[in-house]
Design an enzyme around this catalytic site. Sequence first.
Site, PDB file in Angstrom:
ATOM      1  N   ASP A 475       0.884  -1.330   0.016  1.00  6.08           N
ATOM      2  CA  ASP A 475      -0.116   0.522  -0.010  1.00  6.08           C
ATOM      3  C   ASP A 475       0.990   1.249  -0.105  1.00  6.08           C
ATOM      4  OD1 ASP A 475       0.709  -0.400   2.610  1.00  6.08           O
ATOM      5  OD2 ASP A 475      -1.085  -0.294   3.138  1.00  6.08           O
ATOM      6  N   CYS A 476       2.012   0.955   0.545  1.00  4.08           N
ATOM      7  CA  CYS A 476       2.886   2.748   0.480  1.00  4.08           C
ATOM      8  C   CYS A 476       4.058   2.769  -0.368  1.00  4.08           C
ATOM      9  CB  CYS A 476       4.171   2.175   0.980  1.00  4.08           C
ATOM     10  SG  CYS A 476       4.121   1.635   3.028  1.00  4.08           S
TER      11      CYS A 476
END
Length: 746
Positions: A475-476
């Site tokens: 997700d980063c």
Amino acid sequence: MTSKIGQRHGIANGHEKSLNGGAVHSSEKKGALAEKTDYSKWRMLDERGRQTWHYLEDDEDVKEWPQTVADKYYLGLPTGLPNLPKPRTFVDCARNGLDYFSHLQLPPGNWACEYGGPMFLLPGFAITWHVTQTPIPDPVRVEIKNYLFARQNPDDGGWGLHIEGESSVYGTAMNYVVLRLVGVDADDPRMVRARAMLHMLGGATNAPHWAKFWLSVLGVCKWDAVNPIPAEIWLLPDWLPVTPWRWWIHMRQVYLPMSFIYSKRFTGPSSPLILQIREELYTQSYASVDFPKFRNSISPRDNYHPKSWFLSIINWIILFIWNPYLRTKGLIRRAEAWTFDLIQREDENTDFQCIGPVNSPLNLIACYIHDGPGSYSVRRHLERLQDFLWVKDEGLLINGTNGLQTWDTAFLIQAVVEAGLAEDKRWKPMLVRALEFLEDQQIRENCREQDICYRHQRKGAWAFSTRDQGYTVSDCTSEGLKSVLMLQRLPGYPTLVSDERLEDAIDTLLTMQNASGGFASYENARGSEYLELLNAAEVFGRIMVEYDYPECTTAVVTALSLFSEIYPDYRTEEIKTTKEGALKYIRQAQRSDGSWYGSWGICFTYAGMFALESLASVGEVYSNSERVRRGCQFFLDKQMQDGGWGESYKSCETGMYTPHPQGSQVVQTAWACIALMNAGYPDRAPIEKALRLIIARQQRNGEWLQEAIEGVFNKNCMISYPNYKFIFPIKALGMFAKRFGDLAIS
């Protein structure tokens, strides 16, 4: 100039210098600690995202390195920022919030904040400094003391697993030890209360596995009380279903140095203080404790995930058959050599930063044992430990990573763009600097021999914090990629990240999908959930393997959607297939009541926001989807009378939605509004009512005040995301104005 001063006041390059400025003190010396340091002398230095705190005792240094607005904000000092014109519309309110938050941007372009909450991190640092004979400077000692007393349970004198948790043996025993190591007297009334609480819970013999490990390293518990952590497990062939490379990355990297230290049965030097602590932690004299008898003892308050019968049998076999009869010296040497080789690879791949503040001090101790006190590895680890220290108005704590630099910066960019403010010239310099930071922090190469050290591909990825930390996170990477794409497509913004580097990010994301269609955090799921039978941590759940997460999966879906919109010809079919699988997982993960369970934020509110965003990105909205309508109804059913939303961290622990006892929370209210707006919910009234609550809580200078804790990991430990109270209200207010018009506030 600040960098040079920071070097003079920086972390120890050897054992003769202080950790981060200030007079050196040995915890063996008597003498009362000061009540508080002079907060006007603390400075936070940000070097390409590396954040370190420094205490300036020299008046000339204080003059040469003035405090910034951000320093003052973190320390709870008056910032000097003026009251802003009273907002007349929703967008005015968003602008005022952004005005305040923009003053907290740091020179490299990122934002910083505390990442506190867990109460089991400081003990690892304090014990490591003690056993490696690293002096702790007085300012650090004083503020550690202040933080722990500020977070002491006012009702019973103990500490919990996290700052909002009930008192436990783990929290109370370990933080009591920290206070003794920094020089607090055992007769201090607050220590007497803490000791009474600890003894009421059965004393340190009822501590969980990790606590007994650390207490044995310190020399106030015996290794006989610690369930086995065999280094030989790292010699198991990779094809076995229980081999460590299949574990979740945090468990691998924690149990790796733990197993090396356990194999060595390392214990720090004894001293009068250690002898005193031994007599304070238990309900009987230290000499009379039958430590093997308490190997499996644990307080019910700590026993969130009880040891399985399977793990208990394995522990018995290791202790009574393997260790005495089968564990040869040659095998021990092989196991220790291989585990230390893997430790060195972790240090190399992160420049001694390590994945987080649990394995970082453990790796330091392993290097201290293997390489010696004066070695480069020990010196560099000591320097890197400073990256986790954070000073705030309550004192000094240990952050849950070395920061949230990339994560918060990416979300801020998205908030400003989606609020419709990015094309305002006023915010362009701020956003360009944020873009420059993300460009600098993209990881440009894979780990050396990544297969040997079981690391996932990382070229093109973004980490949660900094490039040095160096771990791919699905997700980063997705949020970083989205933020870059959003800004670089706007007129007047520079193209800093090339097409080739954007494609590198896509290439890495496409390797991270699980067979279920969902996405985990750091790497693909490598092992079965049955590996939870080997969960020895006891205080955490869902910790042994990677799992699919709606939040991570949503981030990937929305990033792939935006990328394909701009670059429709790159890996078109693979992206299409990946999105289809991911969306199938998100749909299946929805519960019958319309909700999604969140694993990284609290809880159903957080996950629901992401899930509805992902469905909206492929055109599935309220008007055409029963699934989305059920998701919206779940939110509407939880709306409180004042218009806001407030969810307790207990939802994470129990898996059932629990209202927050303090009522509506600004951050969760913003999440719910964003969810409903992304879903295309047609009635503006409940959203408007919620946003008026957010507006009412904004301060005259544009700030929102900190409320309850926002984040979670491993179901049972909460963690703070203080910048969320700016990012998500700004986004929600701007989104509302774009959709429903910029309403007047009055």
